[in-house]
Design a protein around this motif. Structure first.
Motif, PDB file in Angstrom:
ATOM      1  N   SER A   1       0.833  -1.210   0.000  1.00  0.00           N
ATOM      2  CA  SER A   1       0.000   0.000   0.000  1.00  0.00           C
ATOM      3  C   SER A   1       0.866   1.258   0.000  1.00  0.00           C
ATOM      4  CB  SER A   1      -0.944  -0.019   1.197  1.00  0.00           C
ATOM      5  OG  SER A   1      -0.210  -0.169   2.392  1.00  0.00           O
ATOM      6  N   THR A   2       1.191   1.764   1.188  1.00  0.00           N
ATOM      7  CA  THR A   2       1.854   3.070   1.243  1.00  0.00           C
ATOM      8  C   THR A   2       3.253   3.050   0.637  1.00  0.00           C
ATOM      9  OG1 THR A   2       2.648   2.582   3.456  1.00  0.00           O
ATOM     10  CG2 THR A   2       0.607   3.823   3.297  1.00  0.00           C
ATOM     11  N   ALA A   3       3.936   1.910   0.678  1.00  0.00           N
ATOM     12  CA  ALA A   3       5.317   1.868   0.205  1.00  0.00           C
ATOM     13  C   ALA A   3       5.474   0.913  -0.965  1.00  0.00           C
ATOM     14  CB  ALA A   3       6.247   1.478   1.343  1.00  0.00           C
ATOM     15  N   GLU A   4       4.508   0.924  -1.852  1.00  0.00           N
ATOM     16  CA  GLU A   4       4.550  -0.009  -2.958  1.00  0.00           C
ATOM     17  C   GLU A   4       5.798   0.195  -3.821  1.00  0.00           C
ATOM     18  OE1 GLU A   4       1.565   0.266  -5.945  1.00  0.00           O
ATOM     19  OE2 GLU A   4       2.512  -1.508  -6.792  1.00  0.00           O
ATOM     20  N   GLU A   5       6.266   1.463  -3.880  1.00  0.00           N
ATOM     21  CA  GLU A   5       7.443   1.745  -4.712  1.00  0.00           C
ATOM     22  C   GLU A   5       8.699   1.107  -4.134  1.00  0.00           C
ATOM     23  OE1 GLU A   5       5.622   3.857  -2.996  1.00  0.00           O
ATOM     24  OE2 GLU A   5       6.670   5.696  -2.415  1.00  0.00           O
ATOM     25  N   TYR A   6       8.711   0.882  -2.819  1.00  0.00           N
ATOM     26  CA  TYR A   6       9.842   0.207  -2.179  1.00  0.00           C
ATOM     27  C   TYR A   6       9.900  -1.241  -2.691  1.00  0.00           C
ATOM     28  CZ  TYR A   6      12.919  -0.839   1.877  1.00  0.00           C
ATOM     29  OH  TYR A   6      13.954  -1.184   2.701  1.00  0.00           O
ATOM     30  N   ASN A   7       8.725  -1.880  -2.655  1.00  0.00           N
ATOM     31  CA  ASN A   7       8.594  -3.246  -3.135  1.00  0.00           C
ATOM     32  C   ASN A   7       9.027  -3.360  -4.597  1.00  0.00           C
ATOM     33  OD1 ASN A   7       7.689  -5.957  -2.886  1.00  0.00           O
ATOM     34  ND2 ASN A   7       5.764  -5.406  -3.886  1.00  0.00           N
ATOM     35  N   ARG A   8       8.458  -2.470  -5.421  1.00  0.00           N
ATOM     36  CA  ARG A   8       8.739  -2.509  -6.854  1.00  0.00           C
ATOM     37  C   ARG A   8      10.221  -2.331  -7.130  1.00  0.00           C
ATOM     38  NH1 ARG A   8       5.480   1.411 -10.508  1.00  0.00           N
ATOM     39  NH2 ARG A   8       3.771   1.779  -9.056  1.00  0.00           N
ATOM     40  N   SER A   9      10.823  -1.295  -6.492  1.00  0.00           N
ATOM     41  CA  SER A   9      12.216  -1.003  -6.814  1.00  0.00           C
ATOM     42  C   SER A   9      13.138  -2.103  -6.295  1.00  0.00           C
ATOM     43  CB  SER A   9      12.621   0.357  -6.249  1.00  0.00           C
ATOM     44  OG  SER A   9      12.329   0.451  -4.876  1.00  0.00           O
ATOM     45  N   LEU A  10      12.796  -2.662  -5.122  1.00  0.00           N
ATOM     46  CA  LEU A  10      13.629  -3.754  -4.600  1.00  0.00           C
ATOM     47  C   LEU A  10      13.595  -4.955  -5.550  1.00  0.00           C
ATOM     48  CD1 LEU A  10      15.328  -5.211  -2.477  1.00  0.00           C
ATOM     49  CD2 LEU A  10      13.241  -5.731  -1.228  1.00  0.00           C
ATOM     50  N   LEU A  11      12.403  -5.302  -6.018  1.00  0.00           N
ATOM     51  CA  LEU A  11      12.288  -6.442  -6.923  1.00  0.00           C
ATOM     52  C   LEU A  11      12.999  -6.166  -8.246  1.00  0.00           C
ATOM     53  CD1 LEU A  11       8.611  -7.590  -6.227  1.00  0.00           C
ATOM     54  CD2 LEU A  11      10.740  -8.593  -5.376  1.00  0.00           C
ATOM     55  N   ALA A  12      12.930  -4.908  -8.716  1.00  0.00           N
ATOM     56  CA  ALA A  12      13.610  -4.558  -9.961  1.00  0.00           C
ATOM     57  C   ALA A  12      15.126  -4.691  -9.794  1.00  0.00           C
ATOM     58  CB  ALA A  12      13.242  -3.135 -10.377  1.00  0.00           C
TER      59      ALA A  12
END
Lengths: 311, 147
Positions: free
Chosen positions: A13-24
């Motif tokens: 939710s609030t930190a979805e970009e953290y998830n996305r960038s880590l996976l990238a």
């Protein structure tokens, strides 16, 4: 290496970009493979111990640890600093405290609790497992002066991967990526994220201080490794500015986003547009700026005092 | 904060249960472990504060006004949601909290809520864990034992 991946609630939710960038970033690095724990549950957040029972955090974490073990994993990566702290503590206690282990076993019902995996933070894994020398830096973060903000739970309680008072992992990472890591005294101060819902005044004042010191140290961006730090410093930055009668204008990026930029990844995979204080102007003026003649005279100035990590 | 952490430790030693368990201090702690890692007497102050919150609830102390009440509402609702979904669902937590404390705050929260919505940082629907029954079992077995 292969790790079980525990995203945690805020990564969705609030930190979805953290998830996305880590996976990238993980996708680009051969030595870092993250496999999500299927059907993970709440890490056993602080309210669990306060409201239900002191063994609830361990028992909730034990379910995740047990599923990871079933996957055949020895180590879990948890990017949220709070999840990381809760699960690291649970993993430690379940390994060394027989009584707690028995209680958690009882609470788990039919689920087996075998050998307990260790819990790591992605910053730890990047710096100590992948290794800074092995990072493919294709677009150095020149011109970025980053205040590395660890917040409270990346390094505390003791027994983690870095110094509890003056950690340097993220600073070393940023220097490797080509940025300048500014030296500042608020690295491990708390942002007040744990109480901001019900004690807004105190937590805003704590967060505002973080930004005041980052600014005073000459930073033009802040790197974080915790969804709560990011939320408070970014989403509420206007309010924090009002509180200190100033305008901070500091983009707050997850360290994984900065890694992605420096590694030359497709920026649309890093979730930069989700940041409330947009980093685009800063990036255009620094990282993406063509080498200009104006910048050269600055290099001729007197040498700066030596900082840590420099030979 | 009505007592400093050091005072709380002494009050515990002096057996001042009522005063300690109704204090605001135990709900003011941000759980950042700054004091815990520096304590010269090796007291894990953070865990003590969390345990005191738990005791205040188990022993049925009323939550007075202010931070003690608000902190308790927030923490209790947080766990109700985790118990139901196996994970947290932020939107319900925020709504529940403000409706129970001061619904007018929701108006002040609106701009922040809108920003979060536009940045897609606000999940509108919960995303429950599939093993909800198992998770509820964990809660059930622990609560029964404790009370």
């Amino acid at each position: 290496m292969k790790y079980a991946y525990f995203p945690g609630c805020s990564q969705e939710s609030t930190a979805e970009e953290y998830n996305r960038s880590l996976l990238a970033v993980a996708q680009r690095l051969d030595s870092l493979e993250l496999v999500e724990i299927p059907d993970w549950n709440c890490c056993g957040a602080t309210p669990a111990a306060a409201i239900v029972s002191p063994t609830l955090p361990h028992s909730l974490a034990a379910r995740n640890l047990s599923i990871a073990r079933e996957m055949g994993m020895d180590e879990i990566v948890a990017p949220c600093a709070a999840c990381y702290k809760n699960m690291r503590k649970a993993s430690h206690d379940l390994q060394y405290n027989e009584e707690l282990r028995a209680q958690a076993r009882g609470a788990l019902g039919n689920r087996q609790l075998g050998r307990v995996p260790d819990v790591r933070h992605p910053l730890d894994v990047v710096v100590n497992d992948v290794g800074l020398d092995n990072l493919p830096v294709e677009k150095p973060l020149k011109g970025l002066k980053v205040a590395c903000y660890y917040g409270c739970l990346l390094t505390r309680p003791a027994g983690g991967f870095d110094d509890i008072e003056y950690p340097t992992s993220m600073d070393r990472l940023m220097e490797t990526l080509g940025a300048e890591a500014v030296d500042w005294p608020y690295k491990t101060k708390c942002c007040g994220g744990g109480i901001y819902m019900f004690h807004e005044q105190v937590s805003f004042s704590m967060s505002a201080d973080v930004l005041v010191y980052a600014k005073a140290a000459g930073a033009n961006a802040v790197a974080v490794g915790c969804p709560f730090c990011q939320l408070l410093l970014d989403l509420y930055q206007d309010k924090l500015g009002d509180l200190r009668h100033t305008s901070f204008d500091l983009p707050i990026l997850f360290f994984t986003q900065l890694m992605g930029i420096a590694m030359g990844l497709d920026r649309s995979t890093l979730g930069l547009e989700k940041l409330v204080v947009p980093p685009f102007k800063l990036l255009a003026e620094t990282v993406d700026a063509p080498e200009s003649a104006e910048r050269k005279p600055r290099k001729a100035r007197a040498p700066k005092p030596k900082k840590w990590g420099e030979a | 904060m009505d007592y400093t952490p050091r005072t709380i430790m002494r009050m515990i030693q002096a057996g001042m249960e009522d005063e300690v368990l109704t204090s605001e201090t135990v709900w003011t702690c941000a759980a950042c472990y700054s004091c815990a890692v520096r304590c010269p007497r090796d007291i894990d102050i953070t865990d003590v504060m969390v345990r005191l919150r738990n005791l205040a609830l188990i022993r049925g102390y009323p939550a007075r006004a202010g931070i003690a009440r608000r902190g308790r509402i927030y923490n209790v609702d947080f766990m109700k949601i985790v118990r139901r979904f196996g994970r947290i669902y932020e939107l319900e937590l925020v709504l529940r909290y403000h409706l129970k404390t001061n619904p007018l705050n929701l108006i002040g929260m609106a701009p922040v809520g809108l920003t979060m919505f536009l940045k897609r940082k606000l999940r509108l629907l919960p995303r429950p864990a599939k093993g909800r029954a198992e998770i509820r079992g964990i809660f059930y077995r622990l609560q029964e034992k404790d009370q």
